[in-house]
Design an enzyme around this catalytic site. Structure first.
Site, PDB file in Angstrom:
ATOM      1  N   GLU A 357       1.089  -0.817   0.013  1.00 31.87           N
ATOM      2  CA  GLU A 357      -0.196  -0.378  -0.041  1.00 31.87           C
ATOM      3  C   GLU A 357       0.749   0.929  -0.046  1.00 31.87           C
ATOM      4  O   GLU A 357       1.871   1.592   1.119  1.00 31.87           O
ATOM      5  CB  GLU A 357      -0.742  -0.070   1.283  1.00 31.87           C
ATOM      6  CG  GLU A 357      -1.119   1.285   2.014  1.00 31.87           C
ATOM      7  CD  GLU A 357      -1.988   1.515   0.956  1.00 31.87           C
ATOM      8  OE1 GLU A 357      -3.073   0.987   0.465  1.00 31.87           O
ATOM      9  OE2 GLU A 357      -2.339   2.942   0.701  1.00 31.87           O
ATOM     10  N   CYS A 431     -14.616  -0.690  -7.872  1.00 32.86           N
ATOM     11  CA  CYS A 431     -15.311   0.037  -8.334  1.00 32.86           C
ATOM     12  C   CYS A 431     -15.944   0.731  -8.437  1.00 32.86           C
ATOM     13  O   CYS A 431     -16.775   1.555  -9.484  1.00 32.86           O
ATOM     14  CB  CYS A 431     -14.785   0.916  -6.218  1.00 32.86           C
ATOM     15  SG  CYS A 431     -14.041   2.156  -6.939  1.00 32.86           S
TER      16      CYS A 431
HETATM   17  C1  LIG Z   1     -10.337   0.872  -3.091  1.00 31.81           C
HETATM   18  S1  LIG Z   1      -8.656   1.483  -1.784  1.00 31.81           S
HETATM   19  C2  LIG Z   1      -8.412  -0.559  -1.113  1.00 31.81           C
HETATM   20  C3  LIG Z   1      -8.625  -0.313   0.176  1.00 31.81           C
HETATM   21  C4  LIG Z   1      -8.664  -1.554   0.788  1.00 31.81           C
HETATM   22  N1  LIG Z   1      -8.129  -2.580  -0.484  1.00 31.81           N
HETATM   23  C5  LIG Z   1     -10.321  -1.942   1.659  1.00 31.81           C
HETATM   24  O1  LIG Z   1     -10.533  -2.734   1.581  1.00 31.81           O
HETATM   25  O2  LIG Z   1      -9.722  -1.217   2.377  1.00 31.81           O
HETATM   26  C6  LIG Z   1      -7.449   1.497  -2.854  1.00 31.81           C
HETATM   27  C7  LIG Z   1      -6.009   1.561  -2.257  1.00 31.81           C
HETATM   28  O3  LIG Z   1      -4.537   1.887  -3.343  1.00 31.81           O
HETATM   29  C8  LIG Z   1      -4.152   3.087  -1.904  1.00 31.81           C
HETATM   30  N2  LIG Z   1      -3.340   2.789  -4.031  1.00 31.81           N
HETATM   31  C9  LIG Z   1      -3.499   4.209  -4.555  1.00 31.81           C
HETATM   32  N3  LIG Z   1      -2.827   3.642  -5.434  1.00 31.81           N
HETATM   33  C10 LIG Z   1      -1.606   2.666  -5.267  1.00 31.81           C
HETATM   34  C11 LIG Z   1      -0.241   2.519  -5.679  1.00 31.81           C
HETATM   35  N4  LIG Z   1       0.100   3.379  -6.749  1.00 31.81           N
HETATM   36  N5  LIG Z   1       0.919   1.970  -4.682  1.00 31.81           N
HETATM   37  C12 LIG Z   1       0.248   1.336  -4.103  1.00 31.81           C
HETATM   38  N6  LIG Z   1      -0.494   1.717  -3.034  1.00 31.81           N
HETATM   39  C13 LIG Z   1      -1.490   2.683  -3.694  1.00 31.81           C
HETATM   40  C14 LIG Z   1      -5.339   3.693  -2.107  1.00 31.81           C
HETATM   41  O4  LIG Z   1      -4.404   4.948  -0.765  1.00 31.81           O
HETATM   42  C15 LIG Z   1      -5.882   2.876  -0.967  1.00 31.81           C
HETATM   43  O5  LIG Z   1      -5.461   2.194  -0.034  1.00 31.81           O
END
Ligand SMILES: C[S@@+](CC[C@H](N)C(=O)[O-])C[C@H]1O[C@@H](n2cnc3c(N)ncnc32)[C@H](O)[C@@H]1O
Length: 474
Positions: A357, A431
């Site tokens: 993350e 989503c």
């Molecule tokens: C849709 S959320 C999913 C969070 C988690 N799976 C949950 O159900 O609570 C997407 C997550 O991806 C992280 N994120 C966005 N771009 C990213 C990247 N390039 N590499 C790692 N994490 C990333 C965001 O900070 C966020 O926490």
């Protein structure tokens, strides 16, 4: 002359911008707009419900149809419902609010099915019915409101009403104006009171709202977040500068007036970008975090770390993911893991969970959540999935990869790394069906096939749809 040039266009005159038209709504398009035809031309109207006859004002063309602004429902169809929210039509936050809930779920499923079929991804797989909510209102555990010094004036307001301060949401397409939100049908119960108190106190304390054009002013965002199962409430105030002398008395008064607030944090965001994330933070009341329970675990939530916004449906989403994971899940990679919700909830089935993350606060929360839950087989790596995935998976066989990216989906360079890791099973949680289908097509070309498609309604009354896709090697 070419063949086409001899064809006669039997359509009537194209409706012109600004004109009023009547239209019978035939269906919902994939952007969530009610779609019909006027003189044979496709017209799309946000908030218009299939089966109803509506009057709309023609606006500009947008994504394959002439856009229209809903003016009046002339003849409600069988799926038309009363709005619960006073801002319906202006706010745009939940444009399906007047659309029968079962109808919404069917439309969303229909669009998903169409996209998957068009991409030839379905094979023998059915798209399951959408898991909806029994009570699809008051479900949001987090709302981000904006302060603005140009208030949107509602039709029928008295002349001269004060318009230099607002706390609410941007009106779609009018970025510089903010609609003062008095009440919202989808945020958690009690949020209206905190919102009103925050607004009144800001005025009493003479704190000025941010000016989106000139980039001056103190107050920028107000985020309200609740642990629905714990009752804890967090208020996150984002300001342009610290200004403790003025902010602290406001915060103290807000907590006095709303003692249900368990913590209040100030974030300071000095740059122009309109994001509710402080470059620095100050805790003004309480511990600075709240807690939520989900799948039998307790999660710590900081002001800005990602957490599913619908606790009730997040529980169902996790149940659905669980049902797709064998009882000995082996080594689990939880990509885009946020505060660890999915990976930690699978830890008892796994030999090891590795979360990846980019948000430092989410990683902090994920580690604290593992510790609080007595989970010792989970570790979390802070960084971009693109930069870290290869190293993480090199030389190790992943049994399961959970992939839950943001709305934009996977970076194209992540896909070959994911394929090279060759997990025995992938669960892609999305989503955004558009980017999910795009990524699934690449994964299918790389040798995976869909084994199950389970949509879950995490965002009732909006055109957004969450979906769990299970993939296995072909
Ligand atoms: C849709 S959320 C999913 C969070 C988690 N799976 C949950 O159900 O609570 C997407 C997550 O991806 C992280 N994120 C966005 N771009 C990213 C990247 N390039 N590499 C790692 N994490 C990333 C965001 O900070 C966020 O926490």
């Amino acid at each position: 002359m070419g063949e086409n040039s001899t064809q006669i266009d039997e359509r009537g005159p194209r409706p012109v911008r600004g004109s009023q038209v009547e239209m019978r709504v035939e269906a919902i398009d994939d952007l969530g707009r009610g779609r019909g035809e006027v003189e044979g031309h496709p017209v799309a109207v946000r908030g218009a419900v299939p089966g109803s006859l509506v009057r709309a004002q023609i606006r500009r063309r947008h994504r394959g149809a002439i856009g229209g602004q809903l003016e009046e429902v002339l003849e409600p169809g069988p799926l038309q419902r009363e709005a619960r929210c006073p801002h319906v039509g202006t706010c745009g936050g939940c444009s399906f609010q007047t659309y029968d809930y079962t109808g919404q779920l069917e439309s969303l499923r229909g669009h998903l099915l169409e996209r998957l079929a068009e991409a030839d991804l379905l094979g023998e797989v059915e798209v399951e019915p959408v898991l909806g909510m029994e009570e699809p209102f008051g479900y949001r555990n987090k709302m981000d409101f904006t302060f603005g010094n140009r208030r949107w004036i509602e039709v029928g307001e008295p002349e001269g009403a004060r318009s230099d301060f607002a706390l609410g949401l941007h009106v779609p397409g009018v970025y510089s104006k903010v609609l003062d939100i008095q009440s919202c049908a989808i945020h958690f119960e009690g949020a209206d009171d905190i919102l009103s108190a925050a607004r009144e106190l800001a005025r009493e304390h003479d704190l000025e709202a941010w000016d989106t054009r000139r980039h001056v002013g103190l107050l920028r965002h107000l985020v309200l977040r609740k642990g629905v199962n714990t009752g804890e409430i967090l208020v996150y105030l984002v300001t342009s500068v610290e200004d403790a002398e003025r902010v602290d008395p406001w915060a103290a008064d807000l907590v006095r007036r709303c003692p249900q607030i368990t913590t209040l944090v100030q974030g300071i965001h000095s740059r122009a970008a309109a994001v509710a994330i402080g470059e620095e933070e100050r805790i003004l009341h309480g511990p600075g975090v709240i807690h939520e329970t989900l799948a039998g675990l307790t999660f710590t939530l900081s002001p800005t770390s990602f957490f599913q916004t619908n606790t009730t449906q997040a529980e169902r989403l996790l149940e659905c993911i669980h049902s797709e994971v064998p009882s000995s899940g082996g080594r689990v990679f939880d990509l885009y893991c946020g505060a660890g919700t999915i990976g930690l909830s699978l830890a008892s089935k796994a030999s090891e969970v590795v979360g990846l993350e980019s948000s430092p606060s989410a990683i902090r929360d994920a580690r604290a959540n593992a510790e609080a839950g007595g989970i010792h087989n989970a570790s979390f790596i802070e960084g971009d999935v693109l930069e870290n995935l290869e190293q993480c998976t090199r030389g190790v066989q992943g049994d399961l990869c959970i992939v839950d990216p943001p709305r934009a989906g996977l970076h194209p360079k992540v896909i070959p790394i994911l394929l090279a890791a060759a997990p025995a099973r992938m669960i892609y949680v999305s989503c955004n069906p558009v980017t999910a289908v795009r990524d699934l097509e690449h994964l299918a070309r790389g040798g995976y096939r869909l084994a199950r498609v389970q949509p879950v309604d995490l965002f009732p009354h909006t055109p957004h749809l969450e979906c769990v896709f299970t993939l296995v090697p072909r």
